[in-house]
Scaffold this motif. Structure first.
Motif, PDB file in Angstrom:
ATOM      1  N   UNK A 192      83.307 -27.929  30.103  1.00 48.24           N
ATOM      2  CA  UNK A 192      82.138 -28.203  29.277  1.00 48.24           C
ATOM      3  C   UNK A 192      81.303 -26.929  29.270  1.00 48.24           C
ATOM      4  N   UNK A 193      81.559 -26.092  28.257  1.00 51.96           N
ATOM      5  CA  UNK A 193      80.962 -24.757  28.281  1.00 51.96           C
ATOM      6  C   UNK A 193      81.540 -23.988  29.456  1.00 51.96           C
ATOM      7  N   UNK A 194      80.705 -23.435  30.324  1.00 56.98           N
ATOM      8  CA  UNK A 194      81.228 -22.679  31.463  1.00 56.98           C
ATOM      9  C   UNK A 194      81.575 -23.559  32.662  1.00 56.98           C
ATOM     10  N   UNK A 195      81.325 -24.875  32.584  1.00 57.60           N
ATOM     11  CA  UNK A 195      81.415 -25.741  33.750  1.00 57.60           C
ATOM     12  C   UNK A 195      82.695 -26.567  33.752  1.00 57.60           C
ATOM     13  N   UNK A 196      83.173 -26.867  34.947  1.00 61.26           N
ATOM     14  CA  UNK A 196      84.382 -27.649  35.147  1.00 61.26           C
ATOM     15  C   UNK A 196      84.005 -29.110  35.386  1.00 61.26           C
ATOM     16  N   UNK A 197      84.628 -30.007  34.637  1.00 61.58           N
ATOM     17  CA  UNK A 197      84.343 -31.436  34.758  1.00 61.58           C
ATOM     18  C   UNK A 197      85.621 -32.145  35.185  1.00 61.58           C
ATOM     19  N   UNK A 198      85.534 -32.891  36.305  1.00 63.73           N
ATOM     20  CA  UNK A 198      86.697 -33.602  36.845  1.00 63.73           C
ATOM     21  C   UNK A 198      86.346 -35.084  36.986  1.00 63.73           C
ATOM     22  N   UNK A 199      86.925 -35.974  36.167  1.00 63.40           N
ATOM     23  CA  UNK A 199      86.693 -37.414  36.344  1.00 63.40           C
ATOM     24  C   UNK A 199      87.293 -37.889  37.678  1.00 63.40           C
ATOM     25  N   UNK A 200      86.529 -38.656  38.449  1.00 58.80           N
ATOM     26  CA  UNK A 200      86.991 -39.171  39.732  1.00 58.80           C
ATOM     27  C   UNK A 200      86.630 -40.638  39.838  1.00 58.80           C
ATOM     28  N   UNK A 201      87.537 -41.430  40.421  1.00 58.65           N
ATOM     29  CA  UNK A 201      87.304 -42.868  40.491  1.00 58.65           C
ATOM     30  C   UNK A 201      86.774 -43.317  41.843  1.00 58.65           C
ATOM     31  N   UNK A 202      87.162 -42.675  42.900  1.00 61.71           N
ATOM     32  CA  UNK A 202      86.774 -43.117  44.231  1.00 61.71           C
ATOM     33  C   UNK A 202      85.450 -42.526  44.685  1.00 61.71           C
ATOM     34  N   UNK A 203      85.112 -42.768  45.951  1.00 56.90           N
ATOM     35  CA  UNK A 203      83.835 -42.322  46.510  1.00 56.90           C
ATOM     36  C   UNK A 203      83.949 -41.004  47.253  1.00 56.90           C
ATOM     37  N   UNK A 204      85.170 -40.568  47.604  1.00 54.79           N
ATOM     38  CA  UNK A 204      85.350 -39.317  48.343  1.00 54.79           C
ATOM     39  C   UNK A 204      86.704 -38.721  47.983  1.00 54.79           C
ATOM     40  N   UNK A 205      86.723 -37.416  47.772  1.00 56.57           N
ATOM     41  CA  UNK A 205      87.954 -36.738  47.354  1.00 56.57           C
ATOM     42  C   UNK A 205      87.975 -35.317  47.906  1.00 56.57           C
ATOM     43  N   UNK A 206      89.158 -34.732  47.840  1.00 54.49           N
ATOM     44  CA  UNK A 206      89.339 -33.308  48.121  1.00 54.49           C
ATOM     45  C   UNK A 206      89.680 -32.626  46.801  1.00 54.49           C
ATOM     46  N   UNK A 207      88.922 -31.609  46.451  1.00 53.58           N
ATOM     47  CA  UNK A 207      89.111 -30.881  45.200  1.00 53.58           C
ATOM     48  C   UNK A 207      89.482 -29.437  45.543  1.00 53.58           C
ATOM     49  N   UNK A 262      88.361 -25.144  48.467  1.00 53.98           N
ATOM     50  CA  UNK A 262      88.577 -26.552  48.768  1.00 53.98           C
ATOM     51  C   UNK A 262      87.230 -27.205  49.023  1.00 53.98           C
ATOM     52  N   UNK A 263      86.936 -28.255  48.263  1.00 54.47           N
ATOM     53  CA  UNK A 263      85.689 -28.994  48.399  1.00 54.47           C
ATOM     54  C   UNK A 263      85.989 -30.412  48.866  1.00 54.47           C
ATOM     55  N   UNK A 264      85.284 -30.857  49.890  1.00 50.62           N
ATOM     56  CA  UNK A 264      85.333 -32.250  50.296  1.00 50.62           C
ATOM     57  C   UNK A 264      84.093 -32.919  49.696  1.00 50.62           C
ATOM     58  N   UNK A 265      84.287 -33.731  48.664  1.00 48.73           N
ATOM     59  CA  UNK A 265      83.156 -34.244  47.901  1.00 48.73           C
ATOM     60  C   UNK A 265      82.950 -35.727  48.177  1.00 48.73           C
ATOM     61  N   UNK A 266      81.675 -36.154  48.112  1.00 44.17           N
ATOM     62  CA  UNK A 266      81.313 -37.559  48.313  1.00 44.17           C
ATOM     63  C   UNK A 266      80.369 -37.975  47.193  1.00 44.17           C
ATOM     64  N   UNK A 267      80.632 -39.130  46.609  1.00 39.97           N
ATOM     65  CA  UNK A 267      79.785 -39.630  45.535  1.00 39.97           C
ATOM     66  C   UNK A 267      78.393 -39.976  46.094  1.00 39.97           C
ATOM     67  N   UNK A 268      77.374 -39.532  45.383  1.00 39.74           N
ATOM     68  CA  UNK A 268      76.010 -39.823  45.797  1.00 39.74           C
ATOM     69  C   UNK A 268      75.474 -41.028  45.049  1.00 39.74           C
ATOM     70  N   UNK A 269      75.381 -42.172  45.695  1.00 44.03           N
ATOM     71  CA  UNK A 269      74.863 -43.373  45.054  1.00 44.03           C
ATOM     72  C   UNK A 269      75.926 -44.120  44.257  1.00 44.03           C
ATOM     73  N   UNK A 270      75.467 -45.129  43.550  1.00 44.96           N
ATOM     74  CA  UNK A 270      76.365 -45.972  42.756  1.00 44.96           C
ATOM     75  C   UNK A 270      76.311 -45.511  41.305  1.00 44.96           C
ATOM     76  N   UNK A 271      77.383 -44.903  40.836  1.00 39.99           N
ATOM     77  CA  UNK A 271      77.471 -44.445  39.449  1.00 39.99           C
ATOM     78  C   UNK A 271      78.926 -44.125  39.151  1.00 39.99           C
ATOM     79  N   UNK A 272      79.244 -43.904  37.888  1.00 41.53           N
ATOM     80  CA  UNK A 272      80.619 -43.575  37.507  1.00 41.53           C
ATOM     81  C   UNK A 272      80.717 -42.209  36.845  1.00 41.53           C
ATOM     82  N   UNK A 273      79.736 -41.362  37.118  1.00 39.91           N
ATOM     83  CA  UNK A 273      79.724 -40.039  36.490  1.00 39.91           C
ATOM     84  C   UNK A 273      80.760 -39.132  37.141  1.00 39.91           C
ATOM     85  N   UNK A 274      81.366 -38.225  36.347  1.00 39.20           N
ATOM     86  CA  UNK A 274      82.398 -37.333  36.886  1.00 39.20           C
ATOM     87  C   UNK A 274      81.784 -36.251  37.778  1.00 39.20           C
ATOM     88  N   UNK A 275      82.641 -35.543  38.433  1.00 38.51           N
ATOM     89  CA  UNK A 275      82.223 -34.374  39.217  1.00 38.51           C
ATOM     90  C   UNK A 275      82.044 -33.201  38.260  1.00 38.51           C
TER      91      UNK A 275
END
Length: 862
Positions: free
Chosen positions: A83-98, A45-58
């Motif tokens: 994406x190859x060996x990496x997991x990409x999760x599109x997120x819209x908000x600034x903080x999420x639980x993954x 379980x990851x509690x993630x926070x967007x760093x700065x102003x951008x729309x890039x996925x996790x």
């Protein structure tokens, strides 16, 4: 299996200039691992926070992982992709639980990175990028998180469950399972995550910190090894007290655990509160460990403990800053070791190691700055340059600032950057601010590769002397032109007749290409003592004569400079012998006699001072290395020293016979001089030398004396040689760490048939490439045996290349670290160079080659 890197693929290059702040930060992480060697389930379980102003996925790094499930804010989602060996999760908000779940197989993990099995236990190694082999995560050192970890496992098979931080809960489950929860309250990067599960016992102790907190200590091992852990526990307590006294750093958790693991790529790992160690750096008793082993254990225990502040509480922003933690911590552990025994001998040992590994690295195709600019595989930058040269860079700053200002600077650094990911620049700025100095030019030590060379010419002009200094930093790959460095040079003049000092020691900062110093009112001919204490990691060339060097070897009041004068005298004599044929050994013999018979000198120092430079170091002084000629010249000087001073060697040897084992500076010095003397007696051709060696071997009450006798016999042709080797094997065949010594002694033998012998040993029932220690003890040792490895037939090159190709399929990281001896092909004659290059080309062309090996081998071809 390793990730494949074919010779035709363009590898991904990571560049320091491309650094960007993390898109997403992870202030909190919870891990729930259901441990099983064949199939471990990891729920994260990851509690993630967007760093700065951008729309890039996790983007979460992975290596060999399959996502079984992905949840966002508690709900299953299909809005993710690989994406190859990496997991990409599109997120819209600034903080999420993954939340993610994966399954891994530790018992099939031969790379020994991530979670793997070793001798019945499960353990981790996550530096540099191993955490991504456990779970999906932004696996970079500037993503700092607080970790909560729950471990579940079969209680019979894995009764001990350890992780970072402090234990907070444990319990029983149905089906014979149990669980334990750990919490680390301090922010840390993923490379410091650790867990260990196994059937282990602990040597326990306590340490009371300077603020009065009691810390519970544990050295965890398999039950049969428990009696061999007292030295490590004692070293840990000494380290904790020393760090408080010298740096004011107090330990911050309630527990500190160390676990010994048989299969480990490194020496040890500083995971927060749970250090994982290669067993060789924990287990010691007089019967199985040499004095060198005891010293190394104390140094490595100290090193990993000191990382608690210089690496954990303050970590690296990115991997280009690796020396920020490693160079600084090596300097700290070297200082600690110097305080525990002979500071002079410790400095000699450190400089000898630097010259044996880092100087050749700086002069070869793999040369790189202390702070590199790019890499393909970060594991390849765990080098002597990052660690040992990095430590010398710190030492130079400490020399320039002086003890009080350096301590103020480190206090500022720790306080300012506590809980953050810092850079080398941050460290240097603290040195400047607290020290009141400008280190702008000094920063070139971080950006320029290569070992500076200084020529020092002292010319007397009546009652004055002029010292002319010139510096040159040779070109290295990618850096053809260098700027002048700041070189702190400690120097002193001695009267060539009286031996008295003619001035106080001076610290000169050589900053220009050339500089002159004038000394006035000299009453006698001066002799120059320069780079005292090895104040700068450089090569010094002087106009001192053999007479001057012999004089300094007897009169210099700086122990390292005295040792250095003797070594330079020997080196000059040997290089002349190789290039011009036979030479007069009288000056060396007399200098050694003076040192050997000086009762005021510490025996450990004497033993170091009278040793001849190694074959490889002699070769480093030559434009073209001539292995056989070097060997013959060195053996001739050894023989002459043995014969001319046989009475003195025997007196030194017999004076140490009554030495029974104790781990103390005086006892260690006696044992060291005893075996050095035995070697010279054997070199003299004395009729009783083999029997003396065998008696030392068979009657020894400690491994230092036993190995000393065995090594002497292994280099000769006596029938007692085979008897000793068989006796040693029979005695220790169940002890892997000691058998490493058995393999290594034979791989380093100076006999003509060493290559043939090593080829046979690969087929020995106790040899395996799957254990890094065993691979290093035979393949690694053989590749630095200059005479045997560089046999003109090329069989040594073929043998090592064959083994590295096989090892790469199991453990790329260990294999890649054994490439450098092949990469020094430009230093040898055309015939040898062609054969070495052909083997490198064969390695690069191997299908499925790892990126670790591809980077090292391909760069070595340049």
């Amino acid at each position: 299996m390793a990730d494949a890197q074919t010779a035709t693929q363009a590898p991904n290059v990571t560049r320091r200039e491309d650094y960007n702040e993390p898109d997403w930060r992870v202030p909190e992480i919870a891990l729930d691992l259901d441990l099983d060697p064949a199939a471990t389930r990891v729920r994260t379980t990851l509690w993630v926070e967007r760093g700065g102003v951008h729309d890039r996925p996790l983007r979460l790094d992975g290596d060999g992982l399959t996502a079984l499930s992905v949840k966002v804010d508690g709900a299953e989602t299909m809005d993710w992709h690989m994406d190859g060996p990496n997991l990409v999760v599109p997120l819209s908000g600034s903080a999420h639980t993954i939340e993610t779940e994966v399954e891994i197989a530790p018992e099939r993990n031969t790379q020994l990175q991530g979670l793997y099995a070793s001798s019945g236990m499960l353990c981790t190694q996550c530096e540099a990028e191993g955490f991504r082999r456990i779970t999906f995560f932004p696996d970079r050192p500037d993503v700092l998180s607080r970790y909560k970890v729950k471990l579940t496992a079969d209680k019979t098979r894995f009764p001990v469950l350890l992780a970072n931080g402090d234990p907070i809960a444990q319990g029983e489950l149905d089906g014979g399972k149990h669980w334990a929860e750990w919490h680390d309250p301090f922010l840390k990067p993923s490379y410091l995550f650790a867990l260990v599960a196994g059937d282990l016992v602990a040597n326990r102790g306590t340490f009371t910190t300077m603020s009065g907190r009691e810390v519970q200590l544990g050295i965890w091992v398999r039950a049969p090894d428990l009696a061999k852990t007292d030295h490590a526990l004692h070293a840990l307590k000494l380290s904790m007290a020393w760090d408080e006294k010298v740096y004011g750093r107090e330990y911050d958790l309630d527990v500190f655990n160390i676990v010994a693991v048989d299969d480990f790529n490194f020496g040890a790992m500083e995971n927060k509160g749970l250090n994982v160690f290669n067993s060789r750096y924990i287990l010691a008793d007089p019967d199985t460990a040499t004095d060198y082993d005891y010293d190394a254990i104390a140094a490595v225990v100290a090193h990993e403990y000191f990382h608690n502040w210089s690496g954990n509480r303050v970590t690296c922003r990115d991997w280009f800053q690796l020396s920020l933690k490693e160079g600084f911590t090596v300097f700290r552990d070297q200082s600690f070791s110097a305080d525990q025994g002979s500071a002079a001998v410790k400095r000699i040992e450190d400089v000898r190691g630097l010259r044996a590994s880092q100087f050749p690295e700086d002069a070869g195709p793999l040369a790189h700055p202390v702070r590199p600019d790019e890499y393909i595989e970060i594991s390849n930058f765990y080098t002597a340059t990052i660690y040992n040269k990095g430590a010398e860079v710190i030492r130079m700053m400490a020399t320039i600032l002086g003890p009080e200002k350096f301590r103020a600077a480190t206090d500022l650094y720790f306080d300012r950057f506590d809980g953050t990911a810092a850079t080398c620049e941050d460290f240097v700025q603290c040195m400047e601010q607290a020290g009141g100095v400008d280190l702008t030019q000094f920063r070139r030590w971080y950006s320029q590769a290569g070992t500076p060379r200084v020529s020092a010419t002292l010319a007397q002009e009546g009652g004055r002397a002029r010292l002319s200094l010139r510096q040159l930093v040779p070109p290295t790959p990618g850096q053809p032109v260098k700027e002048p460095m700041v070189l702190p040079l400690k120097l002193k003049l001695f009267g060539g007749f009286t031996g008295r000092p003619m001035c106080d020691e001076q610290l000169i900062l050589l900053k220009e290409d050339a500089q002159e110093l004038l000394f006035e009112n000299l009453s006698e001919t001066p002799v120059l003592s320069i780079n005292r204490g090895f104040s700068a990691p450089i090569v010094v060339e002087t106009n001192r004569t053999a007479k001057d060097l012999a004089f300094l070897s007897a009169h210099d009041d700086d122990p390292f400079a005295r040792y250095e004068a003797m070594q330079q005298l020997m080196l000059d004599t040997l290089v002349t012998s190789v290039t011009n044929g036979g030479t007069d050994h009288a000056a060396v013999i007399e200098a050694v006699r003076n040192t050997l018979t000086d009762s005021a000198l510490d025996r450990a120092f004497v033993a170091e001072a009278v040793l001849l430079p190694s074959d490889s170091f002699i070769g480093d002084q030559m434009a073209v290395v001539e292995p056989e000629a070097i060997f013959r010249a060195r053996e001739a000087l050894r023989a002459d020293l043995g014969k001319a001073l046989e009475a003195e060697w025997r007196a030194a040897y017999e004076g140490s016979l009554a030495n029974r084992f104790e781990y103390s500076p005086s006892a260690k010095g006696a044992r060291r001089l005893k075996t050095v003397s035995l070697g010279y007696i054997a070199a003299s051709g004395a009729a009783d030398a083999d029997q003396l060696a065998f008696d030392q071997f068979s009657l020894a009450d400690n491994m230092t004396d036993r190995q000393g006798g065995l090594t002497t016999l292994v280099n000769g042709a006596s029938p007692l040689r085979e008897e000793a080797l068989e006796a040693f094997y029979q005695r220790y065949q169940g002890n892997g760490l000691v058998l490493d010594k058995w393999f290594q002694a034979q791989a380093l033998s100076t006999r003509e048939d060493t290559a043939e012998m090593v080829e046979r040993l690969v087929a020995h029932r106790d040899f395996t490439l799957s254990n890094p220690n065993r691979a290093r003890s035979l393949i690694g040792a053989f590749s630095v045996n200059q005479r045997a490895f560089h046999d003109v037939s090329g069989r040594g090159y073929r043998f090592v290349a064959d083994q590295l190709i096989a090892l790469d399929k199991l453990n790329p990281q260990t294999a890649a670290k054994l490439i450098p001896p092949l990469g020094r092909w430009k230093r040898f004659d055309e015939a040898r160079a062609a054969k070495m290059r052909a083997e490198l080309e064969r390695i690069v062309a191997t299908p499925g080659l790892s990126k670790d090996m591809f980077e090292q081998a391909s760069k070595s071809l340049d």
